[in-house]
Write a protein that holds these residues in place. Structure first.
Motif, short mmCIF file in Angstrom:
data_model
loop_
_atom_site.label_atom_id
_atom_site.label_comp_id
_atom_site.label_asym_id
_atom_site.label_seq_id
_atom_site.Cartn_x
_atom_site.Cartn_y
_atom_site.Cartn_z
N LEU A 64 -5.99 4.13 16.75
CA LEU A 64 -5.02 5.14 16.33
C LEU A 64 -4.68 6.15 17.42
O LEU A 64 -3.51 6.47 17.62
CB LEU A 64 -5.59 5.88 15.10
CG LEU A 64 -4.77 7.04 14.55
CD1 LEU A 64 -3.44 6.55 14.00
CD2 LEU A 64 -5.56 7.78 13.46
N SER A 131 -10.60 -0.47 15.59
CA SER A 131 -10.22 0.60 14.66
C SER A 131 -8.88 0.24 14.00
O SER A 131 -8.79 -0.79 13.34
CB SER A 131 -10.18 1.93 15.39
OG SER A 131 -10.12 3.01 14.49
N MET A 132 -7.84 1.06 14.16
CA MET A 132 -6.54 0.70 13.58
C MET A 132 -6.06 -0.63 14.14
O MET A 132 -5.39 -1.41 13.44
CB MET A 132 -5.50 1.78 13.86
CG MET A 132 -4.13 1.50 13.22
SD MET A 132 -2.91 2.79 13.56
CE MET A 132 -2.44 2.37 15.26
N SER A 135 -6.86 -3.44 11.94
CA SER A 135 -5.91 -3.69 10.86
C SER A 135 -4.71 -4.50 11.35
O SER A 135 -4.27 -5.45 10.70
CB SER A 135 -5.42 -2.36 10.26
OG SER A 135 -6.41 -1.77 9.45
N ALA A 157 -10.47 -0.80 10.88
CA ALA A 157 -9.91 -0.22 9.67
C ALA A 157 -9.45 -1.36 8.76
O ALA A 157 -9.50 -2.53 9.12
CB ALA A 157 -8.75 0.70 10.02
N LEU A 161 -10.34 4.00 3.72
CA LEU A 161 -10.64 5.11 4.61
C LEU A 161 -11.67 6.04 3.99
O LEU A 161 -11.75 6.18 2.77
CB LEU A 161 -9.36 5.88 4.93
CG LEU A 161 -8.26 5.09 5.65
CD1 LEU A 161 -6.99 5.92 5.70
CD2 LEU A 161 -8.69 4.70 7.05
N SER A 226 1.26 6.39 11.41
CA SER A 226 0.32 5.28 11.25
C SER A 226 -0.62 5.52 10.07
O SER A 226 -0.98 4.59 9.34
CB SER A 226 -0.51 5.09 12.53
OG SER A 226 0.29 4.64 13.59
N ARG A 227 -1.02 6.78 9.89
CA ARG A 227 -1.88 7.11 8.74
C ARG A 227 -1.15 6.85 7.44
O ARG A 227 -1.76 6.39 6.45
CB ARG A 227 -2.32 8.58 8.85
CG ARG A 227 -3.19 9.08 7.71
CD ARG A 227 -4.49 8.29 7.61
NE ARG A 227 -5.33 8.81 6.54
CZ ARG A 227 -5.14 8.57 5.24
NH1 ARG A 227 -4.12 7.82 4.87
NH2 ARG A 227 -5.95 9.08 4.34
N LEU A 231 -2.48 2.26 8.07
CA LEU A 231 -3.82 2.69 7.70
C LEU A 231 -3.96 2.95 6.20
O LEU A 231 -5.08 3.15 5.71
CB LEU A 231 -4.22 3.94 8.50
CG LEU A 231 -4.55 3.67 9.97
CD1 LEU A 231 -4.83 4.98 10.69
CD2 LEU A 231 -5.73 2.73 10.11
#
Length: 311
Positions: A64, A131-132, A135, A157, A161, A226-227, A231
């Motif tokens: 991320l 991490s991201m 995904s 991820a 979360l 992105s969140r 994510l």
């Protein structure tokens, strides 16, 4: 009353003015970058190849907040194993462009597809996601299983979360959430970087490169996008599809990771019982730059075991 309103207006304006006055990512800023640049349909993408030109291809997707420099030590280790490794900056990070709009799975998969086409990578390859990036790698592997020989996930991820009321509020609330992100993320991010500076790392100046992200416009909005985008996805169906297609999966986890919830290991194990897992002792979330030798050793052992099984 008017002084209160003026004070409130000033407070509201400060994060917006700071963001507006950040620098645009331009060619002059890219002059010091290692690697090369591809003019893709949605913008310039910074990438680099490491390792022998004829080696089997590995593609690495970062997470991320930290750009592709996070892979530098891992890429050298993979090169020593004979692999040709492609690393690249996701849109909104590093030296790549910062297009606006949603940052969902389609957004990131298209960037990877466009880059692979630009670099004439037509066959199958090993895919690493951190991490991201885990995904993104998972979504790509589920959508194009014929392209992925092996999937390696580092603190991935996609399994849900860790609960955070403020971050959840920012992700779910337009305008107010955007303002809060501009106001609160930069100091929080800097504190996190400072807290890690005494930890031994295998990527030189990694913390400086992390902090430099805040110098550029559209980085903080990209993190929020992105969140709100990829994510937010729980990738149960994607991991089950990967299992159905018999793609080998190795998942590496940090024993002391405070970012990825501990329940993620159990979720992935439930969705894909064939996946292999290894927990790296003493590691937090910064696996690629704090524990690169252990990562390379785990990957080598995983591949050697698979090769012996097919002999």
């Amino acid at each position: 009353m008017i002084w209160f309103l003026l004070f409130a207006a000033l407070i509201i304006a400060i994060p917006l003015v700071i963001e507006r006055n950040r620098a645009e990512m331009e060619d002059a800023d890219r002059g010091s970058a290692l690697g090369q640049f591809a003019e893709l349909p949605d913008g310039v993408t910074h990438y680099a190849w490491t390792g022998p030109a004829q080696g089997p291809v590995v593609v690495c997707i970062h997470g991320l907040t930290t750009p592709s420099i996070v892979w530098r030590a891992v890429a050298r280790g993979l090169a020593s194993m004979g692999y040709r490794t492609l690393t690249y900056d996701l849109y909104g990070r590093g030296y790549s462009d910062r297009p606006s709009g949603p940052q969902d799975r389609q957004f990131f998969i298209k960037q990877l597809q466009d880059l692979l086409e630009d670099q004439d990578v037509t066959g199958s390859f090993t895919l690493l996601g951190y991490s991201m990036g885990g995904s993104i790698a998972t979504c790509f592997a589920a959508a194009f299983p014929e392209r992925v020989e092996r999937l390696i996930l580092l603190a991935p991820a996609g399994m849900g979360l860790a609960p955070n009321k403020l971050v959840d509020f920012m992700a779910k609330t337009p305008l107010v959430g955007d303002w809060l992100m501009l106001a609160l993320f930069p100091p929080t991010f800097r504190r996190g970087i400072r807290a890690e500076r005494d930890i031994p790392v295998q990527v030189r100046h990694i913390h400086d490169h992390q902090a430099e992200q805040l110098d550029y416009k559209h980085y903080v909005p990209a993190v929020l996008a992105s969140r709100r985008g990829i994510l937010a996805d729980v990738l149960r169906d994607e991991h089950r599809a990967i299992r159905t297609h018999d793609i080998p999966v190795l998942a590496l986890w940090g024993q002391d990771d405070q970012v990825i919830p501990a329940s993620a290991i159990g979720s992935l194990a439930e969705w894909n019982r064939a996946a292999e897992h290894e927990v790296i002792k003493g590691a937090g979330h910064g696996l690629p730059y704090t524990h690169a030798p252990q990562i390379i050793a785990a990957i080598k052992a995983h591949i050697d075991t698979a090769d012996k099984a097919t002999d």
